[in-house]
Scaffold this motif. Structure first.
Motif, PDB file in Angstrom:
ATOM      1  N   GLY A  93     -16.843   8.679 -57.110  1.00  0.00           N
ATOM      2  CA  GLY A  93     -16.282   7.596 -57.914  1.00  0.00           C
ATOM      3  C   GLY A  93     -15.219   8.098 -58.883  1.00  0.00           C
ATOM      4  O   GLY A  93     -14.160   7.465 -59.054  1.00  0.00           O
ATOM      5  N   LEU A  94     -15.474   9.247 -59.506  1.00  0.00           N
ATOM      6  CA  LEU A  94     -14.482   9.822 -60.417  1.00  0.00           C
ATOM      7  C   LEU A  94     -13.228  10.247 -59.667  1.00  0.00           C
ATOM      8  O   LEU A  94     -12.108  10.134 -60.182  1.00  0.00           O
ATOM      9  CB  LEU A  94     -15.083  10.994 -61.186  1.00  0.00           C
ATOM     10  N   MET A  95     -13.398  10.733 -58.443  1.00  0.00           N
ATOM     11  CA  MET A  95     -12.233  11.098 -57.641  1.00  0.00           C
ATOM     12  C   MET A  95     -11.442   9.861 -57.231  1.00  0.00           C
ATOM     13  O   MET A  95     -10.210   9.911 -57.140  1.00  0.00           O
ATOM     14  CB  MET A  95     -12.648  11.895 -56.397  1.00  0.00           C
ATOM     15  N   MET A  96     -12.129   8.744 -57.005  1.00  0.00           N
ATOM     16  CA  MET A  96     -11.412   7.499 -56.716  1.00  0.00           C
ATOM     17  C   MET A  96     -10.562   7.105 -57.926  1.00  0.00           C
ATOM     18  O   MET A  96      -9.392   6.718 -57.773  1.00  0.00           O
ATOM     19  CB  MET A  96     -12.398   6.381 -56.376  1.00  0.00           C
ATOM     20  N   LEU A  97     -11.144   7.202 -59.111  1.00  0.00           N
ATOM     21  CA  LEU A  97     -10.393   6.924 -60.333  1.00  0.00           C
ATOM     22  C   LEU A  97      -9.227   7.903 -60.468  1.00  0.00           C
ATOM     23  O   LEU A  97      -8.103   7.498 -60.802  1.00  0.00           O
ATOM     24  CB  LEU A  97     -11.314   7.017 -61.550  1.00  0.00           C
ATOM     25  N   GLY A  98      -9.473   9.181 -60.181  1.00  0.00           N
ATOM     26  CA  GLY A  98      -8.417  10.187 -60.232  1.00  0.00           C
ATOM     27  C   GLY A  98      -7.295   9.892 -59.264  1.00  0.00           C
ATOM     28  O   GLY A  98      -6.114  10.143 -59.555  1.00  0.00           O
ATOM     29  N   THR A  99      -7.638   9.347 -58.113  1.00  0.00           N
ATOM     30  CA  THR A  99      -6.620   8.974 -57.130  1.00  0.00           C
ATOM     31  C   THR A  99      -5.681   7.928 -57.712  1.00  0.00           C
ATOM     32  O   THR A  99      -4.452   8.052 -57.626  1.00  0.00           O
ATOM     33  CB  THR A  99      -7.290   8.435 -55.842  1.00  0.00           C
ATOM     34  N   VAL A 100      -6.254   6.912 -58.342  1.00  0.00           N
ATOM     35  CA  VAL A 100      -5.447   5.850 -58.944  1.00  0.00           C
ATOM     36  C   VAL A 100      -4.592   6.404 -60.085  1.00  0.00           C
ATOM     37  O   VAL A 100      -3.399   6.095 -60.189  1.00  0.00           O
ATOM     38  CB  VAL A 100      -6.351   4.705 -59.449  1.00  0.00           C
ATOM     39  N   LEU A 101      -5.201   7.242 -60.935  1.00  0.00           N
ATOM     40  CA  LEU A 101      -4.458   7.811 -62.064  1.00  0.00           C
ATOM     41  C   LEU A 101      -3.327   8.729 -61.593  1.00  0.00           C
ATOM     42  O   LEU A 101      -2.224   8.708 -62.155  1.00  0.00           O
ATOM     43  CB  LEU A 101      -5.401   8.555 -63.002  1.00  0.00           C
ATOM     44  N   ASN A 102      -3.588   9.530 -60.580  1.00  0.00           N
ATOM     45  CA  ASN A 102      -2.533  10.403 -60.048  1.00  0.00           C
ATOM     46  C   ASN A 102      -1.410   9.586 -59.417  1.00  0.00           C
ATOM     47  O   ASN A 102      -0.239   9.919 -59.552  1.00  0.00           O
ATOM     48  CB  ASN A 102      -3.099  11.396 -59.031  1.00  0.00           C
ATOM     49  N   LEU A 103      -1.778   8.514 -58.743  1.00  0.00           N
ATOM     50  CA  LEU A 103      -0.774   7.656 -58.125  1.00  0.00           C
ATOM     51  C   LEU A 103       0.114   6.998 -59.181  1.00  0.00           C
ATOM     52  O   LEU A 103       1.310   6.796 -58.970  1.00  0.00           O
ATOM     53  CB  LEU A 103      -1.453   6.593 -57.264  1.00  0.00           C
ATOM     54  N   ALA A 104      -0.453   6.695 -60.341  1.00  0.00           N
ATOM     55  CA  ALA A 104       0.294   6.043 -61.421  1.00  0.00           C
ATOM     56  C   ALA A 104       1.007   7.045 -62.338  1.00  0.00           C
ATOM     57  O   ALA A 104       1.716   6.642 -63.254  1.00  0.00           O
ATOM     58  CB  ALA A 104      -0.657   5.185 -62.248  1.00  0.00           C
TER      59      ALA A 104
END
Length: 140
Positions: A93-104
């Motif tokens: 779940g934290l990696m999913m959040l990290g994916t969104v943050l890295n994309l932004a």
């Protein structure tokens, strides 16, 4: 009659290996940042060129330990199957959040490199958390 349960390790083994490899890459990157590598533009939103400030280096040092712990959990040095599943599901779940943050992120490196790494980790950690597929053998 007792039914034996066999594990089909194929897909699980691949996910486990890929997750451990990517965690080692990210952990190594964080360790390098903590040691003073001049890669600040590739981390923490890309707001720091060169060596990170001390508080970010300390954060990277802690992150290095967390990634090392996750590698141990992924590779089976687990505190128990239920806790292992919760740890890996939470990390996914934290990696999913990290994916969104890295994309932004404003950092091109984070968008191009760390977004797919975090996304792949989100998927592989979830697959590892779910464990190998169980294949029931036929009763004799």
């Amino acid at each position: 009659m007792t039914r034996a349960i066999r594990h089909d390790p194929g897909p699980h083994r691949a996910s486990t290996g890929l997750a451990a490899l990517l965690l080692a890459v990210v952990g190594g990157f964080q360790a390098a940042l903590a040691a003073g590598a001049p890669w600040g533009q590739a981390a923490y939103g890309g707001g720091h060129r060169g060596v990170l400030p001390a508080k970010y280096r300390a954060s990277s040092a802690v992150s290095t330990l967390v990634y090392a712990g996750l590698i141990a959990v992924v590779l089976g040095r687990r505190p128990g199957p239920g806790l292992r599943r919760r740890i890996l599901t939470g990390a996914s779940g934290l990696m999913m959040l990290g994916t969104v943050l890295n994309l932004a992120s404003r950092s091109r490196v984070e968008r191009l490199v760390w977004t797919p790494v975090a996304g792949t980790l989100a998927v592989t950690l979830l697959r590892v958390a779910r464990g190998p597929r169980r294949v029931r053998s036929r009763p004799r």
